[in-house]
Design an enzyme around this catalytic site. Structure first.
Site, PDB file in Angstrom:
ATOM      1  N   ILE A  20       1.195   6.869  -0.341  1.00 21.25           N
ATOM      2  CA  ILE A  20       0.486   5.974   0.567  1.00 21.25           C
ATOM      3  C   ILE A  20      -0.961   5.831   0.128  1.00 21.25           C
ATOM      4  O   ILE A  20      -1.642   6.830  -0.108  1.00 21.25           O
ATOM      5  CB  ILE A  20       0.519   6.529   2.012  1.00 21.25           C
ATOM      6  CG1 ILE A  20       1.962   6.765   2.464  1.00 21.25           C
ATOM      7  CG2 ILE A  20      -0.221   5.600   2.976  1.00 21.25           C
ATOM      8  CD1 ILE A  20       2.099   7.630   3.702  1.00 21.25           C
ATOM      9  N   CYS A  21      -1.435   4.589   0.039  1.00 22.56           N
ATOM     10  CA  CYS A  21      -2.837   4.322  -0.275  1.00 22.56           C
ATOM     11  C   CYS A  21      -3.556   4.054   1.046  1.00 22.56           C
ATOM     12  O   CYS A  21      -3.452   2.969   1.614  1.00 22.56           O
ATOM     13  CB  CYS A  21      -2.952   3.113  -1.205  1.00 22.56           C
ATOM     14  SG  CYS A  21      -4.646   2.736  -1.677  1.00 22.56           S
ATOM     15  N   LEU A  22      -4.228   5.073   1.555  1.00 23.24           N
ATOM     16  CA  LEU A  22      -4.938   4.981   2.825  1.00 23.24           C
ATOM     17  C   LEU A  22      -6.150   5.896   2.769  1.00 23.24           C
ATOM     18  O   LEU A  22      -6.004   7.087   2.487  1.00 23.24           O
ATOM     19  CB  LEU A  22      -4.000   5.368   3.973  1.00 23.24           C
ATOM     20  CG  LEU A  22      -4.524   5.223   5.396  1.00 23.24           C
ATOM     21  CD1 LEU A  22      -4.850   3.762   5.714  1.00 23.24           C
ATOM     22  CD2 LEU A  22      -3.515   5.763   6.392  1.00 23.24           C
ATOM     23  N   ASN A  61       0.804  -1.219   0.000  1.00 23.45           N
ATOM     24  CA  ASN A  61       0.000   0.000   0.000  1.00 23.45           C
ATOM     25  C   ASN A  61       0.837   1.270   0.000  1.00 23.45           C
ATOM     26  O   ASN A  61       0.314   2.364   0.190  1.00 23.45           O
ATOM     27  CB  ASN A  61      -0.947  -0.005   1.201  1.00 23.45           C
ATOM     28  CG  ASN A  61      -1.800  -1.256   1.232  1.00 23.45           C
ATOM     29  OD1 ASN A  61      -1.591  -2.112   2.087  1.00 23.45           O
ATOM     30  ND2 ASN A  61      -2.714  -1.397   0.284  1.00 23.45           N
TER      31      ASN A  61
END
Length: 193
Positions: free
Chosen positions: A87-89, A79
């Site tokens: 960042i994939c959040l 992620n």
């Protein structure tokens, strides 16, 4: 316009329990819209023992818009982009709320290190490795942690560690500066002073 009063309160809150949480946020230079966050790698993960730095930029609409965060430390995680640190959040995108803080965002990133979501990747190569060859993923993540998150402590971390040994903050900073940031030589000089 960024609410600087809130930012200062958030910085104080983040740094108040730094010894327990390991999480800190400091301004880059004197600009409260450009910050650097630090999180420790979670225990019982390939990231354990690493200190990860995260670049934080506060947009004009903060806290009504999410902070922009990306890893400054290279990290091998499905992620997190292994190239850019993106960042994939969800809370850094559409799930952000003004009730959240820089500390809750950093805690969420730390939790993401503990619980990757390879089905919603930022880095497809890492996600594929996670799915297809988990042991190699773990080995690569550990290697990257050793290579990039443990190599050199930041100045503030070195100061903190030496101050915890009982040396005065200002003396520690002067000594570190005089020896080019080498913590071991600084410790020798502090002990012989």
């Amino acid at each position: 316009m960024v609410d600087f009063t809130r930012v200062q309160k958030e910085l104080a809150e983040c740094n108040r329990d730094e010894k327990e949480s390991g999480i800190s946020v400091m301004p880059k230079n004197d600009d409260l819209t450009r910050l650097i966050g630090t999180i420790p790698g979670p225990i019982a993960t390939p990231y354990e023992g690493g200190i990860f730095k995260i670049d934080i930029t506060l947009p004009d609409g903060y806290p009504f818009e999410p902070p922009r965060m990306q890893f400054a430390t290279k990290v091998w995680h499905p992620n997190i982009s292994s190239q850019s640190g993106a960042i994939c959040l969800d809370i850094l995108k559409d799930q952000w709320s003004p009730a959240l803080t820089l500390k809750t965002a950093l805690l969420s990133i730390q939790a993401l290190l503990s619980a990757p979501e390879p089905d919603d990747p930022q880095d497809a190569v890492v996600a594929k490795q996670y799915h297809d060859d988990y042991q190699t993923f773990v080995g690569t993540a550990r290697y990257w942690t050793e290579a990039f998150a443990k190599t050199s402590l930041g100045v503030e971390e070195k100061v903190r560690r030496l101050v915890e040994m009982g040396f005065p903050d200002d003396l520690v900073r002067k000594t570190l500066e005089a020896v080019g940031g080498d913590e071991n030589i600084a410790l020798e000089r502090l002990l012989s002073a």
